[in-house]
Design a protein around this motif. Structure first.
Motif, PDB file in Angstrom:
ATOM      1  N   VAL A 201       0.851  -1.184   0.000  1.00  0.00           N
ATOM      2  CA  VAL A 201       0.000   0.000   0.000  1.00  0.00           C
ATOM      3  C   VAL A 201       0.888   1.235   0.000  1.00  0.00           C
ATOM      4  O   VAL A 201       2.037   1.211   0.458  1.00  0.00           O
ATOM      5  CB  VAL A 201      -0.935   0.036   1.231  1.00  0.00           C
ATOM      6  CG1 VAL A 201      -1.894  -1.135   1.227  1.00  0.00           C
ATOM      7  CG2 VAL A 201      -0.128   0.074   2.534  1.00  0.00           C
ATOM      8  N   LEU A 202       0.359   2.307  -0.549  1.00  0.00           N
ATOM      9  CA  LEU A 202       1.016   3.606  -0.452  1.00  0.00           C
ATOM     10  C   LEU A 202       0.474   4.299   0.789  1.00  0.00           C
ATOM     11  O   LEU A 202      -0.730   4.547   0.900  1.00  0.00           O
ATOM     12  CB  LEU A 202       0.744   4.442  -1.700  1.00  0.00           C
ATOM     13  CG  LEU A 202       1.456   5.802  -1.733  1.00  0.00           C
ATOM     14  CD1 LEU A 202       2.957   5.622  -1.917  1.00  0.00           C
ATOM     15  CD2 LEU A 202       0.880   6.690  -2.831  1.00  0.00           C
ATOM     16  N   LEU A 203       1.349   4.582   1.720  1.00  0.00           N
ATOM     17  CA  LEU A 203       0.955   5.237   2.970  1.00  0.00           C
ATOM     18  C   LEU A 203       1.178   6.737   2.813  1.00  0.00           C
ATOM     19  O   LEU A 203       2.302   7.188   2.550  1.00  0.00           O
ATOM     20  CB  LEU A 203       1.793   4.691   4.131  1.00  0.00           C
ATOM     21  CG  LEU A 203       1.337   5.053   5.549  1.00  0.00           C
ATOM     22  CD1 LEU A 203      -0.019   4.427   5.857  1.00  0.00           C
ATOM     23  CD2 LEU A 203       2.378   4.590   6.573  1.00  0.00           C
TER      24      LEU A 203
ATOM     25  N   PRO B 286      -8.314   8.344  -2.374  1.00  0.00           N
ATOM     26  CA  PRO B 286      -8.472   7.391  -3.475  1.00  0.00           C
ATOM     27  C   PRO B 286      -8.596   5.964  -2.965  1.00  0.00           C
ATOM     28  O   PRO B 286      -8.008   5.589  -1.942  1.00  0.00           O
ATOM     29  CB  PRO B 286      -7.194   7.584  -4.296  1.00  0.00           C
ATOM     30  CG  PRO B 286      -6.205   8.144  -3.320  1.00  0.00           C
ATOM     31  CD  PRO B 286      -6.989   8.992  -2.384  1.00  0.00           C
ATOM     32  N   ALA B 287      -9.373   5.156  -3.683  1.00  0.00           N
ATOM     33  CA  ALA B 287      -9.556   3.755  -3.298  1.00  0.00           C
ATOM     34  C   ALA B 287      -8.347   2.919  -3.659  1.00  0.00           C
ATOM     35  O   ALA B 287      -8.065   1.902  -3.019  1.00  0.00           O
ATOM     36  CB  ALA B 287     -10.805   3.198  -3.972  1.00  0.00           C
TER      37      ALA B 287
ATOM     38  N   PRO C  31       4.560  -2.850   3.421  1.00  0.00           N
ATOM     39  CA  PRO C  31       3.865  -4.132   3.299  1.00  0.00           C
ATOM     40  C   PRO C  31       2.501  -4.066   3.973  1.00  0.00           C
ATOM     41  O   PRO C  31       2.358  -3.529   5.078  1.00  0.00           O
ATOM     42  CB  PRO C  31       4.792  -5.117   4.019  1.00  0.00           C
ATOM     43  CG  PRO C  31       6.098  -4.430   4.126  1.00  0.00           C
ATOM     44  CD  PRO C  31       5.800  -2.975   4.202  1.00  0.00           C
ATOM     45  N   HIS C  32       1.525  -4.635   3.328  1.00  0.00           N
ATOM     46  CA  HIS C  32       0.168  -4.615   3.849  1.00  0.00           C
ATOM     47  C   HIS C  32       0.078  -5.263   5.225  1.00  0.00           C
ATOM     48  O   HIS C  32      -0.714  -4.850   6.079  1.00  0.00           O
ATOM     49  CB  HIS C  32      -0.745  -5.344   2.853  1.00  0.00           C
ATOM     50  CG  HIS C  32      -2.199  -5.206   3.139  1.00  0.00           C
ATOM     51  ND1 HIS C  32      -2.896  -6.108   3.897  1.00  0.00           N
ATOM     52  CD2 HIS C  32      -3.088  -4.254   2.774  1.00  0.00           C
ATOM     53  CE1 HIS C  32      -4.154  -5.726   3.977  1.00  0.00           C
ATOM     54  NE2 HIS C  32      -4.305  -4.610   3.299  1.00  0.00           N
TER      55      HIS C  32
ATOM     56  N   HIS D 257      -3.608   7.591   5.367  1.00  0.00           N
ATOM     57  CA  HIS D 257      -4.445   6.831   4.449  1.00  0.00           C
ATOM     58  C   HIS D 257      -3.563   5.781   3.784  1.00  0.00           C
ATOM     59  O   HIS D 257      -2.472   6.091   3.311  1.00  0.00           O
ATOM     60  CB  HIS D 257      -5.054   7.765   3.406  1.00  0.00           C
ATOM     61  CG  HIS D 257      -6.036   7.098   2.491  1.00  0.00           C
ATOM     62  ND1 HIS D 257      -6.965   6.166   2.923  1.00  0.00           N
ATOM     63  CD2 HIS D 257      -6.245   7.225   1.159  1.00  0.00           C
ATOM     64  CE1 HIS D 257      -7.694   5.755   1.900  1.00  0.00           C
ATOM     65  NE2 HIS D 257      -7.265   6.379   0.815  1.00  0.00           N
ATOM     66  N   ALA D 258      -4.008   4.523   3.790  1.00  0.00           N
ATOM     67  CA  ALA D 258      -3.286   3.424   3.155  1.00  0.00           C
ATOM     68  C   ALA D 258      -4.011   3.056   1.872  1.00  0.00           C
ATOM     69  O   ALA D 258      -5.146   2.570   1.907  1.00  0.00           O
ATOM     70  CB  ALA D 258      -3.202   2.222   4.095  1.00  0.00           C
ATOM     71  N   VAL D 259      -3.364   3.307   0.746  1.00  0.00           N
ATOM     72  CA  VAL D 259      -3.997   3.128  -0.551  1.00  0.00           C
ATOM     73  C   VAL D 259      -3.392   1.901  -1.238  1.00  0.00           C
ATOM     74  O   VAL D 259      -2.187   1.871  -1.485  1.00  0.00           O
ATOM     75  CB  VAL D 259      -3.787   4.363  -1.449  1.00  0.00           C
ATOM     76  CG1 VAL D 259      -4.623   4.243  -2.713  1.00  0.00           C
ATOM     77  CG2 VAL D 259      -4.105   5.635  -0.690  1.00  0.00           C
TER      78      VAL D 259
END
Length: 306
Positions: free
Chosen positions: A167-169, A179-180, A242-243, A256-258
């Protein structure tokens, strides 16, 4: 041939210094040197390159060190199995992990400790992939959690646990959810803080960016996943994490974790054990309590999961 002589040789391989090896074995340096010389006489080959100080092992010595580690590990495993039969499993489970998989280890140690109340656990949570390979080969670890790609060619036992995703943090700058999902190519335009380039986790991320034809030059690099979260919290940076780490931190307030897509990149993570029969009692006990379904379900059912 005495096991004590093999212990001297392995201690010398670890310390790379006669005096420090002798200290580790609680003997004098002449005693250690004489024990190794007797081993050389019995085997009929020189094992150590000697000068004014330790200069390394001969090719024969390198092979004997490998066998000595295996023999001593089997000795320790035999003792552990007999102890377990007599009074229950005890001893210390040594488990290593790459930083990106440190969160998964807690899902293994908790059931292990519950099933084996006399045993303890030592976790080495900041190892590089090559360190894990070397320590497993030297029987300095009973097990590890790492990338399948780094151990596939080394003959270890590999038990798949979960798929690492990314994810992009970013900082949440507005009340809306943001954004989702975001493409890797778009993520490259953010001011990034990433892992150190020598780490396997960073190499996976670089490969993902390269797969869409972009390269990144982060302004900040670190060897700590927790530090990545702290850097983003400061407000200026974004990071690829990492997720599975959201299992520990969740999505911190104000962030926000995208999920990263186009492509959705995954890496197989798993439990690694030395390829030996039988497994050490501690390694077998860990394998016995490892519920792969629980690990995968827990780590893949986190905030932002798709």
């Amino acid at each position: 041939m005495l096991l004590r002589q093999l212990e001297y040789l392995v201690a010398l391989a670890r310390a790379r210094h006669f005096a420090r090896a002798a200290q580790a074995c609680y003997v004098s340096q002449p005693t250690l040197s004489e024990g190794i010389r007797k081993l050389e006489d019995e085997l009929g080959v020189p094992l150590v390159q000697r000068g004014r100080r330790f200069e390394g092992f001969t090719p024969e010595g390198e092979r004997v060190v490998m066998w000595a580690r295996r023999i001593l590990a089997d000795r320790d495993a035999m003792r552990g199995e007999l102890q377990a039969l007599r009074a229950g499993l005890s001893g210390r489970l040594r488990i290593g992990t790459v930083p990106t998989a440190a969160t998964a280890v807690a899902l293994l140690t908790q059931p292990f400790c519950a099933a084996n109340p006399l045993a303890t656990v030592q976790v080495f949570a900041d190892l590089r992939s090559e360190d894990i390979v070397n320590r497993l080969r030297a029987y300095e670890l009973d097990a590890a959690v790492t990338y399948h790609s780094t151990v596939v060619d080394h003959g270890f036992t590999f038990v798949p646990l979960y798929q690492e995703r990314y994810v992009l943090l970013i900082q949440r700058s507005a009340p809306e959810s943001g954004p989702a999902e975001i493409a890797w190519e778009e993520a490259a335009h953010y001011p990034l803080c990433l892992l150190h380039p020598g780490m396997q986790g960073r190499q996976v991320i670089d490969a993902a960016f390269e797969s869409v034809g972009v390269s990144v030059t982060p302004r900040v690099e670190t060897d700590s996943i927790a530090s990545l979260f702290a850097q983003v919290r400061a407000g200026q940076w974004a990071s690829v994490v990492p997720h599975a780490w959201l299992h520990v931190f969740g999505v911190p307030p104000g962030m926000h974790a995208v999920p990263l897509v186009d492509p959705v990149r995954t890496e197989q993570m798993g439990l690694v054990l030395p390829a030996r029969e039988p497994l050490s009692p501690l390694g077998q006990a860990l394998l016995d309590v490892t519920d792969r379904t629980v690990v995968a379900t827990t780590l893949e059912g986190l905030p932002g999961a798709h």
